[in-house]
Scaffold this motif. Structure first.
Motif, PDB file in Angstrom:
ATOM      1  N   THR A   2       3.782 -15.813  -4.365  1.00 19.86           N
ATOM      2  CA  THR A   2       2.676 -14.873  -4.506  1.00 19.86           C
ATOM      3  C   THR A   2       1.831 -15.231  -5.714  1.00 19.86           C
ATOM      4  O   THR A   2       2.304 -15.890  -6.650  1.00 19.86           O
ATOM      5  CB  THR A   2       3.189 -13.441  -4.680  1.00 19.86           C
ATOM      6  N   SER A   4       1.000 -13.315  -8.124  1.00 16.92           N
ATOM      7  CA  SER A   4       1.600 -12.766  -9.340  1.00 16.92           C
ATOM      8  C   SER A   4       2.713 -13.659  -9.854  1.00 16.92           C
ATOM      9  O   SER A   4       2.903 -13.821 -11.054  1.00 16.92           O
ATOM     10  CB  SER A   4       2.139 -11.356  -9.072  1.00 16.92           C
ATOM     11  N   SER A  35      -6.374 -14.542  -5.976  1.00 15.40           N
ATOM     12  CA  SER A  35      -6.407 -13.087  -6.065  1.00 15.40           C
ATOM     13  C   SER A  35      -7.589 -12.494  -5.315  1.00 15.40           C
ATOM     14  O   SER A  35      -7.580 -11.317  -4.949  1.00 15.40           O
ATOM     15  CB  SER A  35      -6.469 -12.643  -7.531  1.00 15.40           C
ATOM     16  N   ALA A  38      -6.307 -11.144  -2.285  1.00 14.08           N
ATOM     17  CA  ALA A  38      -5.127 -10.282  -2.394  1.00 14.08           C
ATOM     18  C   ALA A  38      -5.550  -8.848  -2.650  1.00 14.08           C
ATOM     19  O   ALA A  38      -6.114  -8.547  -3.690  1.00 14.08           O
ATOM     20  CB  ALA A  38      -4.218 -10.764  -3.525  1.00 14.08           C
ATOM     21  N   GLY A  39      -5.328  -7.959  -1.705  1.00 16.31           N
ATOM     22  CA  GLY A  39      -5.598  -6.542  -1.902  1.00 16.31           C
ATOM     23  C   GLY A  39      -4.415  -5.873  -2.561  1.00 16.31           C
ATOM     24  O   GLY A  39      -3.296  -6.375  -2.520  1.00 16.31           O
ATOM     25  N   PRO A  40      -4.646  -4.711  -3.189  1.00 16.00           N
ATOM     26  CA  PRO A  40      -3.544  -3.996  -3.815  1.00 16.00           C
ATOM     27  C   PRO A  40      -2.460  -3.646  -2.810  1.00 16.00           C
ATOM     28  O   PRO A  40      -2.762  -3.257  -1.683  1.00 16.00           O
ATOM     29  CB  PRO A  40      -4.224  -2.720  -4.363  1.00 16.00           C
ATOM     30  N   PRO A  41      -1.184  -3.792  -3.165  1.00 14.84           N
ATOM     31  CA  PRO A  41      -0.100  -3.419  -2.253  1.00 14.84           C
ATOM     32  C   PRO A  41      -0.207  -1.941  -1.891  1.00 14.84           C
ATOM     33  O   PRO A  41      -0.663  -1.111  -2.683  1.00 14.84           O
ATOM     34  CB  PRO A  41       1.160  -3.698  -3.082  1.00 14.84           C
ATOM     35  N   GLY A 222      -5.344  -6.507  -7.311  1.00 16.12           N
ATOM     36  CA  GLY A 222      -4.209  -6.783  -6.443  1.00 16.12           C
ATOM     37  C   GLY A 222      -3.146  -7.615  -7.117  1.00 16.12           C
ATOM     38  O   GLY A 222      -1.950  -7.340  -6.988  1.00 16.12           O
ATOM     39  N   GLN A 225      -1.312  -5.399  -9.764  1.00 14.32           N
ATOM     40  CA  GLN A 225      -0.340  -4.470  -9.190  1.00 14.32           C
ATOM     41  C   GLN A 225       0.849  -5.221  -8.612  1.00 14.32           C
ATOM     42  O   GLN A 225       1.999  -4.777  -8.759  1.00 14.32           O
ATOM     43  CB  GLN A 225      -0.970  -3.597  -8.104  1.00 14.32           C
ATOM     44  N   SER A 226       0.625  -6.357  -7.986  1.00 15.96           N
ATOM     45  CA  SER A 226       1.742  -7.159  -7.480  1.00 15.96           C
ATOM     46  C   SER A 226       2.649  -7.603  -8.619  1.00 15.96           C
ATOM     47  O   SER A 226       3.878  -7.610  -8.486  1.00 15.96           O
ATOM     48  CB  SER A 226       1.227  -8.388  -6.719  1.00 15.96           C
ATOM     49  N   PRO A 254      -3.389  -0.591 -11.193  1.00 16.45           N
ATOM     50  CA  PRO A 254      -4.650  -1.119 -11.737  1.00 16.45           C
ATOM     51  C   PRO A 254      -5.326  -0.187 -12.739  1.00 16.45           C
ATOM     52  O   PRO A 254      -5.985  -0.643 -13.667  1.00 16.45           O
ATOM     53  CB  PRO A 254      -5.510  -1.323 -10.483  1.00 16.45           C
TER      54      PRO A 254
END
Length: 344
Positions: A2, A4, A35, A38-41, A222, A225-226, A254
């Motif tokens: 990922t 992160s 990123s 990559a959307g927020p989980p 995202g 938060q990940s 976030p």
């Protein structure tokens, strides 16, 4: 891997005072590029479900308490009928979490005690002014505002992680109003065994690479938060607790970025500034319980013992838990706190 994980691998090191390896700028840049996709989980559903269940199972008073500067704090009060009749357990969180850190412990404590929890300014449900300075002085203003608003007379600060310095400072400054002190996988002053988790260390170091991380994380909700969820996952020893609580604690991550970046930027200075209070700690008459999860590699058993050694008569209990001892082993911890408060 990922994004992160790429950031953590490129820019982290398990050291006390600074990052020794600068990491790969190319890997960091790649992570920031990724990123964009990559959307927020998704944590909203899990958070809302927990809130609904908790409100039914554990009725409480909830309010916003204003600091002198106008900043509002999200405060919860449990077993309010006991306010003024018994000491108040004031539960304080660390970073990057919030007051829900105690939601498995509160039902066990509130059966017998007056309990208050709150989010520091910048965290959880409290106001989050983008330009505020989020240091120990700010957290002290939060704690003082809560104590004053509820007119608390006998306080038992329960401290975890980042809240160690503000809570211990408060007890040293207010020994007559402190019934006891509970330290849970936290820190205060310098200790040879103390280490920062990777997600904290990479933002606590100084220099241009740290500035680049802040710039990137500020534009990649995202990824941030990940990264919070990934680091929180490492903080548990119990698999069921990990699955249940990571989505709740990481929800809205976030929004905490201004407080997180500010607090981590002064982490080591705040620790160094408290070396001068060791004599006061030794002379403190307040009973102290040091209850740590033994599997935390950062705020570890050696840190627990170093804290206990600075308080006369402090008791150390190491539980089969990780960093989040109050979620891994809430029943055992509640029993220890009951025992502490049962003593005259």
């Amino acid at each position: 891997m990922t994004p992160s994980r790429l950031i953590r691998r490129a820019a982290s090191a398990h050291v006390l005072h600074r990052v020794r390896r600068p990491g790969s700028v190319a890997a960091l840049a790649l992570a920031l590029l990724l990123s964009a996709c990559a959307g927020p989980p998704v944590t909203q559903q899990a958070f809302d479900a927990h809130q609904a269940r908790f409100a039914v199972a554990q009725p409480h008073l909830q309010q916003m308490v204003a600091r002198p500067d106008g900043g509002r704090l999200a405060v919860r009060e449990f077993n309010p009928g006991q306010r003024g009749r018994s000491p108040t357990l004031v539960l304080m969180h660390g970073f990057p979490d919030n007051q829900h850190l105690y939601d498995a412990l509160i039902p066990l404590l509130a059966q017998r005690h007056h309990v208050v929890s709150f989010d520091f300014l910048g965290w959880g449900g409290s106001d989050k002014p983008a330009t505020a300075v989020y240091d120990v002085a700010s957290q002290r203003a939060d704690l003082d505002a809560v104590v004053a608003h509820l007119a608390l007379q006998q306080v038992v600060p329960v401290l975890h992680d980042m809240s160690g310095p503000v809570g211990i400072d408060w007890v040293l400054d207010n020994p007559q109003r402190s019934r006891a002190l509970v330290l849970l996988n936290t820190y205060y002053n310098a200790s040879p065994a103390l280490q920062a988790p990777p997600a904290i260390e990479v933002f606590a170091s100084k220099g241009w690479l740290r500035d680049l991380r802040v710039w990137g994380a500020g534009r990649a909700a995202g990824v941030f938060q990940s990264g919070v969820q990934s680091q929180m996952s490492d903080f548990f020893a119990d698999e069921a607790a990990r699955a249940a609580w990571v989505p709740v604690l990481a929800h809205g991550a976030p929004a905490i970025r201004p407080a997180f970046f500010s607090a981590t930027s002064v982490l080591w200075q705040e620790i160094a500034a408290r070396d001068g209070r060791r004599a006061q700690m030794q002379q403190s008459p307040v009973p102290v319980l040091v209850a740590f999860g033994r599997h935390d590699p950062y705020l570890n058993p050696q840190v627990a013992q170093a804290l206990a050694d600075q308080f006369t008569g402090a008791r150390v209990s190491l539980l089969d838990a990780g960093h989040y001892v109050q979620l891994d082993r809430p029943a055992e911890l509640a029993s220890l706190i009951d025992q502490l408060l049962a003593k005259p």
